[in-house]
Design an enzyme around this catalytic site. Structure first.
Site, PDB file in Angstrom:
ATOM      1  N   ASP A  16      47.611 147.015  47.646  1.00  0.00           N
ATOM      2  CA  ASP A  16      46.948 145.721  47.866  1.00  0.00           C
ATOM      3  C   ASP A  16      46.025 145.815  49.077  1.00  0.00           C
ATOM      4  O   ASP A  16      44.953 145.210  49.107  1.00  0.00           O
ATOM      5  CB  ASP A  16      48.007 144.628  48.091  1.00  0.00           C
ATOM      6  CG  ASP A  16      47.513 143.242  47.694  1.00  0.00           C
ATOM      7  OD1 ASP A  16      46.364 143.131  47.245  1.00  0.00           O
ATOM      8  OD2 ASP A  16      48.281 142.278  47.845  1.00  0.00           O
ATOM      9  N   CYS A 240      41.801 140.611  47.602  1.00  0.00           N
ATOM     10  CA  CYS A 240      41.755 140.893  46.170  1.00  0.00           C
ATOM     11  C   CYS A 240      40.306 140.799  45.724  1.00  0.00           C
ATOM     12  O   CYS A 240      39.609 139.845  46.066  1.00  0.00           O
ATOM     13  CB  CYS A 240      42.620 139.880  45.417  1.00  0.00           C
ATOM     14  SG  CYS A 240      42.533 140.076  43.628  1.00  0.00           S
TER      15      CYS A 240
HETATM   16  P1  HMG Z   1      39.190 144.555  29.744  1.00  0.00           P
HETATM   17  O1  HMG Z   1      37.750 144.897  30.038  1.00  0.00           O
HETATM   18  O2  HMG Z   1      39.483 143.215  29.170  1.00  0.00           O
HETATM   19  O3  HMG Z   1      39.948 145.584  28.829  1.00  0.00           O
HETATM   20  O4  HMG Z   1      40.017 144.766  31.070  1.00  0.00           O
HETATM   21  P2  HMG Z   1      39.553 146.740  27.896  1.00  0.00           P
HETATM   22  O5  HMG Z   1      40.797 147.123  27.196  1.00  0.00           O
HETATM   23  O6  HMG Z   1      38.340 146.367  27.083  1.00  0.00           O
HETATM   24  O7  HMG Z   1      39.140 147.930  28.865  1.00  0.00           O
HETATM   25  C1  HMG Z   1      37.934 147.998  29.597  1.00  0.00           C
HETATM   26  C2  HMG Z   1      37.720 149.434  30.050  1.00  0.00           C
HETATM   27  O8  HMG Z   1      38.757 149.826  30.933  1.00  0.00           O
HETATM   28  C3  HMG Z   1      37.778 150.433  28.891  1.00  0.00           C
HETATM   29  O9  HMG Z   1      36.952 151.517  29.261  1.00  0.00           O
HETATM   30  C4  HMG Z   1      39.213 150.878  28.899  1.00  0.00           C
HETATM   31  O10 HMG Z   1      39.381 152.164  28.340  1.00  0.00           O
HETATM   32  C5  HMG Z   1      39.520 150.899  30.385  1.00  0.00           C
HETATM   33  P3  HMG Z   1      35.541 151.762  28.514  1.00  0.00           P
HETATM   34  O11 HMG Z   1      35.870 151.855  27.070  1.00  0.00           O
HETATM   35  O12 HMG Z   1      34.723 150.520  28.833  1.00  0.00           O
HETATM   36  O13 HMG Z   1      35.028 152.998  29.137  1.00  0.00           O
HETATM   37  N1  HMG Z   1      40.932 150.642  30.698  1.00  0.00           N
HETATM   38  C6  HMG Z   1      41.630 151.360  31.574  1.00  0.00           C
HETATM   39  N2  HMG Z   1      41.326 152.422  32.326  1.00  0.00           N
HETATM   40  C7  HMG Z   1      42.305 152.903  33.106  1.00  0.00           C
HETATM   41  N3  HMG Z   1      43.534 152.376  33.195  1.00  0.00           N
HETATM   42  C8  HMG Z   1      43.874 151.313  32.458  1.00  0.00           C
HETATM   43  C9  HMG Z   1      42.901 150.766  31.602  1.00  0.00           C
HETATM   44  N4  HMG Z   1      42.908 149.725  30.749  1.00  0.00           N
HETATM   45  C10 HMG Z   1      41.694 149.651  30.202  1.00  0.00           C
HETATM   46  N5  HMG Z   1      45.089 150.794  32.550  1.00  0.00           N
HETATM   47  C11 HMG Z   1      42.044 145.163  32.309  1.00  0.00           C
HETATM   48  C12 HMG Z   1      41.398 144.437  31.124  1.00  0.00           C
HETATM   49  C13 HMG Z   1      43.408 144.572  32.485  1.00  0.00           C
HETATM   50  C14 HMG Z   1      42.110 146.632  31.990  1.00  0.00           C
HETATM   51  C15 HMG Z   1      41.144 144.938  33.556  1.00  0.00           C
HETATM   52  O14 HMG Z   1      40.904 143.576  33.676  1.00  0.00           O
HETATM   53  C16 HMG Z   1      41.777 145.446  34.814  1.00  0.00           C
HETATM   54  O15 HMG Z   1      41.960 146.650  34.987  1.00  0.00           O
HETATM   55  N6  HMG Z   1      42.091 144.529  35.739  1.00  0.00           N
HETATM   56  C17 HMG Z   1      42.777 144.883  36.975  1.00  0.00           C
HETATM   57  C18 HMG Z   1      42.339 144.006  38.095  1.00  0.00           C
HETATM   58  C19 HMG Z   1      43.099 144.348  39.335  1.00  0.00           C
HETATM   59  O16 HMG Z   1      43.588 145.449  39.509  1.00  0.00           O
HETATM   60  N7  HMG Z   1      43.176 143.366  40.253  1.00  0.00           N
HETATM   61  C20 HMG Z   1      43.854 143.548  41.510  1.00  0.00           C
HETATM   62  C21 HMG Z   1      45.350 143.618  41.375  1.00  0.00           C
HETATM   63  S1  HMG Z   1      46.140 142.033  41.271  1.00  0.00           S
HETATM   64  C22 HMG Z   1      46.372 141.592  42.904  1.00  0.00           C
HETATM   65  O17 HMG Z   1      45.899 142.242  43.791  1.00  0.00           O
HETATM   66  C23 HMG Z   1      47.254 140.420  43.189  1.00  0.00           C
HETATM   67  C24 HMG Z   1      48.613 140.829  43.769  1.00  0.00           C
HETATM   68  O18 HMG Z   1      48.469 141.548  44.973  1.00  0.00           O
HETATM   69  C25 HMG Z   1      49.461 139.591  44.083  1.00  0.00           C
HETATM   70  C26 HMG Z   1      48.663 138.555  44.809  1.00  0.00           C
HETATM   71  O19 HMG Z   1      48.285 138.712  45.952  1.00  0.00           O
HETATM   72  O20 HMG Z   1      48.428 137.565  44.131  1.00  0.00           O
HETATM   73  C27 HMG Z   1      49.397 141.678  42.762  1.00  0.00           C
HETATM   74 MG    MG Z   2      48.084 140.476  47.004  1.00  0.00          MG
END
Ligand code: HMG
Ligand code: MG
Length: 307
Positions: A16, A240
């Protein structure tokens, strides 16, 4: 006032904390950060994210980080997994715990993981099943539990509803997260009470960001509501990418200083965390965001000079 005699601190700095950094941080620096934190005694370090590198480029080297860290016996190394692809990568990287991450607000869910809350919970189902089958710990995060950057106020009932679903999916812990750091002590007390009336507090953690400087007060309020698991980030790193304006997580050094003053055991070496915080801040070319960390570092320096 009653407080727990011991709390568990989950160090989330390497994930994070670093995920929002604009400049790519070399893998060896990430690895050294995890190692320094492991050596400080954390029983749980969030070390990587297996998300789309297009969405969060900083976390693209998760597999390399996980392969290179020294595993301290007894420490759980966690990784975020938004879908099965992320889960397979986390499994291959030998994560001990996978983290599925939902939200209490629809708009944040869309911006963060590109689907509705309901869709995300459906997507997490196979991940949760696979994690259990593989014998991994499972954690579930609830973002925007105290407010959303897009929707504003968030109903506490949404937090409870998502929390219950995550528990039904088999989560060992759920994180009630103040993603943008807008929560205040009374609100935190009330939401945590509401959650812990339905879900045993052994399964509930508090994850606070410090945007308005309320995180330490919020931790105190959460402890008064029965919570004894907290997330924090060394040097207050963090933010984030999908929560504009939110600053870092509460600084681990500040949390440890609080616990020390309340005679609450953590099992963590505060000085080692102070050193890690000063080290990573120097690497990032900025002053640490931890007040306690900076004060203790200055005091340690003066002490050394006096000798
Ligand atoms: P999407 O665009 O809807 O999904 O993303 P998709 O299935 O169409 O995939 C898009 C592209 O990503 C594709 O690649 C997939 O292959 C690839 P392309 O065909 O375009 O070349 N892909 C991946 N690559 C690697 N690893 C994977 C993966 N999945 C798909 N696992 C998705 C949906 C969920 C993947 C995207 O929205 C995403 O990765 N989001 C993550 C966002 C994130 O990490 N945010 C920060 C963390 S949350 C946070 O910090 C809060 C927390 O701390 C608590 C708080 O404070 O609240 C936890
Ligand atoms: Mg957080």
């Amino acid at each position: 006032m009653s407080y727990p005699s011991r709390v568990k601190i989950v160090e989330v700095g390497p994930r994070d904390g670093l995920q929002n950094e604009k400049e790519f941080i070399p893998t060896d620096i990430k690895v050294e950060l995890v190692n320094r934190l492991s050596n400080a005694g954390f029983v749980n370090v969030e070390a990587a994210s297996f998300v789309s590198p297009k969405w969060v480029p900083q976390m693209a080297d998760g597999a390399e980080v996980m392969a290179a860290i020294e595993r301290r016996p007894g420490t759980i190394y966690s990784a975020l997994t938004p879908n099965m692809r992320g889960f397979e990568a986390a499994l291959a990287a030998k994560a001990d715990e996978v983290v599925i991450f939902a939200a209490a607000s629809q708009a944040f869910s869309q911006r963060n993981i590109n689907c509705s809350i309901e869709e995300s919970l459906e997507r997490f189902e196979p991940v949760a099943l696979a994690a259990k089958e593989a014998g991994l710990r499972l954690r579930g995060s609830i973002s925007c539990a105290f407010g959303c950057p897009y929707e504003g106020a968030v109903a506490p009932a949404n937090v409870l509803k998502v929390g219950q679903r995550l528990i039904e999916l088999g989560c060992d812990e759920i994180d009630v997260a103040d993603t943008i750091g807008v929560g205040t002590a009374r609100q935190v007390y009330e939401v945590m009470r509401m959650v812990t009336e339905q879900i045993d507090p052994v399964h509930v953690s508090g994850h606070f960001h410090d945007t308005y400087g309320q995180a330490i007060a919020n931790i105190v309020a959460a402890m008064q509501a029965g919570i004894h698991i907290f997330h924090s980030s060394v040097a207050g790193l963090g933010g984030c990418p999908y929560a504009k304006g939110a600053t870092g997580n509460v600084a681990t050094e500040d949390v440890l200083f609080l616990m020390q003053g309340l005679d609450i055991e953590t099992g963590i070496d505060l000085n080692a965390v102070v050193d890690a915080g000063q080290w990573i801040s120097a690497h990032l070319n900025r002053k640490s965001a931890s007040n306690a960390g900076n004060a203790l570092a200055a005091r340690n320096k003066q002490g050394a000079a006096a000798c």
